[in-house]
Design a protein around this motif. Sequence first.
Motif, PDB file in Angstrom:
ATOM      1  N   PHE A  16       0.855  -1.176   0.000  1.00  0.00           N
ATOM      2  CA  PHE A  16       0.000   0.000   0.000  1.00  0.00           C
ATOM      3  C   PHE A  16       0.897   1.234   0.000  1.00  0.00           C
ATOM      4  N   ALA A  17       0.268   2.379  -0.315  1.00  0.00           N
ATOM      5  CA  ALA A  17       1.042   3.609  -0.398  1.00  0.00           C
ATOM      6  C   ALA A  17       1.531   3.975   1.001  1.00  0.00           C
ATOM      7  N   ALA A  18       2.848   3.954   1.192  1.00  0.00           N
ATOM      8  CA  ALA A  18       3.416   4.126   2.527  1.00  0.00           C
ATOM      9  C   ALA A  18       3.240   5.550   3.047  1.00  0.00           C
ATOM     10  N   ASP A  19       3.063   6.498   2.102  1.00  0.00           N
ATOM     11  CA  ASP A  19       2.984   7.894   2.560  1.00  0.00           C
ATOM     12  C   ASP A  19       1.596   8.251   3.095  1.00  0.00           C
ATOM     13  N   GLN A  20       0.628   7.346   2.933  1.00  0.00           N
ATOM     14  CA  GLN A  20      -0.708   7.650   3.445  1.00  0.00           C
ATOM     15  C   GLN A  20      -0.757   7.366   4.944  1.00  0.00           C
ATOM     16  N   PRO A  21      -1.411   8.253   5.691  1.00  0.00           N
ATOM     17  CA  PRO A  21      -1.537   7.966   7.117  1.00  0.00           C
ATOM     18  C   PRO A  21      -2.486   6.795   7.349  1.00  0.00           C
ATOM     19  N   ALA A  22      -2.275   6.090   8.438  1.00  0.00           N
ATOM     20  CA  ALA A  22      -3.155   4.951   8.751  1.00  0.00           C
ATOM     21  C   ALA A  22      -4.575   5.463   8.987  1.00  0.00           C
ATOM     22  N   PRO A  23      -5.544   4.872   8.320  1.00  0.00           N
ATOM     23  CA  PRO A  23      -6.914   5.321   8.546  1.00  0.00           C
ATOM     24  C   PRO A  23      -7.386   4.911   9.944  1.00  0.00           C
ATOM     25  N   ALA A  24      -8.324   5.664  10.444  1.00  0.00           N
ATOM     26  CA  ALA A  24      -8.857   5.317  11.765  1.00  0.00           C
ATOM     27  C   ALA A  24      -9.947   4.273  11.599  1.00  0.00           C
ATOM     28  N   LEU A  25     -10.111   3.430  12.607  1.00  0.00           N
ATOM     29  CA  LEU A  25     -11.222   2.473  12.595  1.00  0.00           C
ATOM     30  C   LEU A  25     -12.512   3.253  12.745  1.00  0.00           C
ATOM     31  N   PRO A  26     -13.488   3.010  11.869  1.00  0.00           N
ATOM     32  CA  PRO A  26     -14.746   3.740  12.029  1.00  0.00           C
ATOM     33  C   PRO A  26     -15.381   3.432  13.393  1.00  0.00           C
ATOM     34  N   ALA A  27     -15.897   4.464  14.020  1.00  0.00           N
ATOM     35  CA  ALA A  27     -16.480   4.279  15.352  1.00  0.00           C
ATOM     36  C   ALA A  27     -17.792   3.509  15.253  1.00  0.00           C
ATOM     37  N   GLU A  28     -18.618   3.954  14.350  1.00  0.00           N
ATOM     38  CA  GLU A  28     -19.922   3.302  14.172  1.00  0.00           C
ATOM     39  C   GLU A  28     -19.829   2.373  12.972  1.00  0.00           C
ATOM     40  N   ARG A  29     -20.280   1.135  13.082  1.00  0.00           N
ATOM     41  CA  ARG A  29     -20.205   0.227  11.934  1.00  0.00           C
ATOM     42  C   ARG A  29     -21.572  -0.343  11.668  1.00  0.00           C
ATOM     43  N   ALA A  30     -22.086  -0.024  10.485  1.00  0.00           N
ATOM     44  CA  ALA A  30     -23.368  -0.591  10.078  1.00  0.00           C
ATOM     45  C   ALA A  30     -23.130  -2.039   9.653  1.00  0.00           C
TER      46      ALA A  30
ATOM     47  N   SER B 409       5.567  -9.673  17.099  1.00  0.00           N
ATOM     48  CA  SER B 409       4.102  -9.635  17.142  1.00  0.00           C
ATOM     49  C   SER B 409       3.564  -8.938  15.901  1.00  0.00           C
ATOM     50  N   PRO B 410       2.423  -9.437  15.390  1.00  0.00           N
ATOM     51  CA  PRO B 410       1.864  -8.815  14.189  1.00  0.00           C
ATOM     52  C   PRO B 410       1.349  -7.397  14.437  1.00  0.00           C
ATOM     53  N   ASP B 411       1.331  -6.637  13.372  1.00  0.00           N
ATOM     54  CA  ASP B 411       0.884  -5.245  13.400  1.00  0.00           C
ATOM     55  C   ASP B 411      -0.513  -5.202  12.771  1.00  0.00           C
ATOM     56  N   PHE B 412      -1.489  -4.794  13.534  1.00  0.00           N
ATOM     57  CA  PHE B 412      -2.869  -4.759  13.015  1.00  0.00           C
ATOM     58  C   PHE B 412      -3.344  -3.322  12.738  1.00  0.00           C
ATOM     59  N   THR B 413      -2.421  -2.390  12.666  1.00  0.00           N
ATOM     60  CA  THR B 413      -2.819  -1.013  12.370  1.00  0.00           C
ATOM     61  C   THR B 413      -3.614  -0.991  11.065  1.00  0.00           C
ATOM     62  N   PRO B 414      -4.785  -0.317  11.040  1.00  0.00           N
ATOM     63  CA  PRO B 414      -5.568  -0.276   9.798  1.00  0.00           C
ATOM     64  C   PRO B 414      -4.762   0.291   8.632  1.00  0.00           C
ATOM     65  N   VAL B 415      -5.068  -0.185   7.450  1.00  0.00           N
ATOM     66  CA  VAL B 415      -4.417   0.356   6.249  1.00  0.00           C
ATOM     67  C   VAL B 415      -5.498   0.869   5.294  1.00  0.00           C
ATOM     68  N   ALA B 416      -5.095   1.801   4.430  1.00  0.00           N
ATOM     69  CA  ALA B 416      -6.057   2.389   3.492  1.00  0.00           C
ATOM     70  C   ALA B 416      -6.432   1.370   2.428  1.00  0.00           C
ATOM     71  N   ASP B 417      -5.421   0.640   1.984  1.00  0.00           N
ATOM     72  CA  ASP B 417      -5.604  -0.275   0.871  1.00  0.00           C
ATOM     73  C   ASP B 417      -4.487  -1.306   0.948  1.00  0.00           C
ATOM     74  N   HIS B 418      -4.637  -2.419   0.278  1.00  0.00           N
ATOM     75  CA  HIS B 418      -3.558  -3.411   0.370  1.00  0.00           C
ATOM     76  C   HIS B 418      -3.551  -4.346  -0.834  1.00  0.00           C
ATOM     77  N   LYS B 419      -2.344  -4.503  -1.399  1.00  0.00           N
ATOM     78  CA  LYS B 419      -2.148  -5.487  -2.472  1.00  0.00           C
ATOM     79  C   LYS B 419      -1.117  -6.495  -1.973  1.00  0.00           C
ATOM     80  N   PRO B 420      -1.522  -7.731  -1.702  1.00  0.00           N
ATOM     81  CA  PRO B 420      -0.543  -8.695  -1.170  1.00  0.00           C
ATOM     82  C   PRO B 420       0.537  -9.063  -2.190  1.00  0.00           C
ATOM     83  N   TYR B 421       0.201  -8.943  -3.469  1.00  0.00           N
ATOM     84  CA  TYR B 421       1.168  -9.373  -4.498  1.00  0.00           C
ATOM     85  C   TYR B 421       1.465  -8.212  -5.449  1.00  0.00           C
ATOM     86  N   ASP B 422       1.897  -7.103  -4.855  1.00  0.00           N
ATOM     87  CA  ASP B 422       2.122  -5.860  -5.581  1.00  0.00           C
ATOM     88  C   ASP B 422       3.290  -5.993  -6.565  1.00  0.00           C
TER      89      ASP B 422
END
Lengths: 317, 601
Positions: A16-30, B409-422
Amino acid sequence: MSNLAFPAESLARTGFAADQPAPALPAERAPLTKKQTAADHPTWCPGCGDFSVLALYYKLIEKRKMEHEKICTVAGIGCSSRFPYFVQAHGAHFIHGRALSFASGISLSRPDLHVFVFGGDGDAFSIGGNHFNHTARKNVKMTYVVMDNFVYGLTKKQTSPTSPIGFKSKTDVWGSMDRPINPLKQALAAGATFVARSTATNIPHLLKMMELAMDHDGFSYIECLSECIEFYPGAFDAANPRKGGAFNEVPAEHDATDEYAAYRLADAAWPGMFGLFYQVQRPTKNTNEAKIVTDLRGKVDGLADWQVLKKSFDRMK
Amino acid sequence: MSESTLAGDAAGNSPQVSSVAEAVIRIAGNSQDGIQAIGGFLARLAGRSEQEVMTFMTIPSTISGGPSIFQVRIGSGEVLSAGDEADVLLCFYDHSYANHISSLKHGGIVLFDSDHVKPSEELLTTYHHIGVPISSLTVEAVGGTGRDKGKNVYALGLIARMFSLDVPKLEQLVRERFAGKDPTIAETALTCFRSGYGHQIQGLFQTFAFHPSESSGQSQVVMSGNEALAFGLIAAGVRFGAGYPITPWSDIMELLRRELPKYGGTFIQTEDEIAAISMALGASYAGRVAVTGSSGPGISLKTEALGWAAMAEMPVVVIDVQRGGPSTGMPTNVEQSDLNIACFGGHGDSPRVVLAPSSVEDCFYTAIEAVNIARKYSTPVLLLTDQGIASRIEAFPYPDLENVCQDISPDFTPVADHKPYDLAAPDGVTRHVAPGTYIASGTYPVVTGLEHDELGHPTGSGKLHTAMNAKRRNKLRKLAEELPVPAVFGAPEGHVLLVGWGSSKGPIEEAVKQARQHGEAISGLHLKHLNPLPNGLEKVFEGFTNVVVVELNDEGLYGQGQLCTLLRARYCDARIRSVTKTDGLTWKVREILDRTLRLTK
């Protein structure tokens, strides 16, 4: 340390694009809609029984408000085992017959995930027969849905371990002669703690079984008749009232904790019974292992991992 | 025994004490006699006395009983191998005497149980014979129960007297060994030990004392290769493993089963070898590199799943404690014949990493390296050890555990998008995000054994298959660039370069030392990274007229051992040849030198 050509590094995750900040987990989930959980369009033949199992999985995810990232869908090889590609969730498409072992590795190391395994009769009872027995015996927490069509479909009509005697396939042109496996008896004998039977043509029933299975703390197994319209059409008409058959539910008075009663039901004449055959609470492998961890961790309370290791090394001086 | 002579007057009453730099002691008996225990005590004592030590043992593959030996080489300086010839042979039975007397150096001491052994008349002049009725004296010492259990510890007492060993330390080791058991067991053992130590050995004209150790006073640990490997995995942060019992791998799984829960982990005994690697892969996929292992026959069964790991780019560490093959082969003998299956076992093009540690200490650190390479390159890593290193006991410097132990330990920080085989990943290296990770785009990956696109969905495209094959191969080429070229042992040019891998390092380096002392232009090169090979070996080879690969496998249809074949394929260099053997035993220094000199004359 000097010996280490590859010292520990803090490794960045990739893809994934490394320069993007980590998105936050949505608080409310439908609840996730079918639109959000459907991925690739299934490769199955039009009319295949597996479509309704897939549709009900989407439904289950929505109804039970499961979160995307907490669902793990695992399969081996076969038509039905294409399942993970059709679900928008973390998924693994493993090798033929070994999906249960792979799923056990996930389940035993990650209690926070819902682990679902989907597969066919060849995967479950032929090449993977050993793992079916042992995963049931160990009572590893997961739900296993076998879409049993009594034939090898992906390889185009060879005899399966559940093909009835007399079934004509490309490998038994004179009719199958080997006694078919009774999956329910197999599961009971192996020590499964949840055994149910349903069919892809009875939507409400199958959904109910999937919910019960998901709520079971242990190895929950659903034998689901799912017709292969290409290589074994009409195989399950006898269990489908719309085709003139009879959908016989497990009698209300059946005691699902009675193993012998479950055996007798499993032996009912074709097309057999549908419903919950057997359910008991036995400690899962997950809780048994966790208990050992708790006990042993108690003895090294407050020590860092390296200090625990040092205690062992000090005894080897 | 260097710096001492055994020619002396046997009639003397008070034995003279000679100072020695090292000694090789071989103990021969049956497997139930506790031979390994004596060897273990001696090895551990050497470790605590800051001496170097190396052991060698054979065990029968029978369920109970059968001849067994344990050889210990203790030295105040560097000890590279378990020794070609023994200085002292301790034997309990006629068959131990008959089978092992030839391993004794001429003029060496044979200490035998005169209750059971009848020495050969014609050998009385070749070796110095000392008979002690060990069995009956043991029975006497423990109060005449008629059982000679404890004769191993009695014999340890005799050896302690003969080599002026540190008695308080040995007694402490005996106590530790039986700690937690009925206290009378330790007391009985100590009684046997003291009786043995106090026995006036008739005909012992000389006793020995080791030189003070040359080492720096650094604290040491003493363990077997299997133990070091298992602890290395724990230090590396591995917390899940799965396996099926097979000799000689079982020790590792037993240890991990006992130890991992202390660290919050678990080890599962599975129904078969296939389930074991499948479960380990499932756990790796769940976020933390897991381990499985076996010996040759089990590795064969794991190869389909290994192919999946290469295809799905799933990290996993697979230990292969090699034994004699093919098939059930020689389960308790040493061999290095699984290199081919480690590098190439599998269908399709399935690149993977193969490492081989060369000593007990190296087992510890290589296990950590295997985990780190698996994680960094998201690849299966095979770790090849062998029977010769698995059961061998060595002392090595106490590791700096606080700095060595790592948290993976694994890192579970959310990501915007992900391609496992980029496919755009530089050098083809990508890593997975573990299940449990929220992906904001709502598009989730599938890990798969089918050829796939960048998201893990199936493809029949030849173009993508080509691109993905290149991705899987290029990341290991990248690894090859990072691998260190091992240092040459000896001069950088000469007549012969001996190339070895795995447990043969000690004997090869000792062979180089001896040859150089005799003026031969022989050097050594030891490879740990076998697949991929480090770049730049050809420059090392350039300095030598002959490159001789020393390996414990068969020369095969085309006359070369397995590593030799790999090196010839890699470098197209006809100077690369091999000396091989499959007699089930580790290399003797003399064998290496004789075979090499004959080949390169």
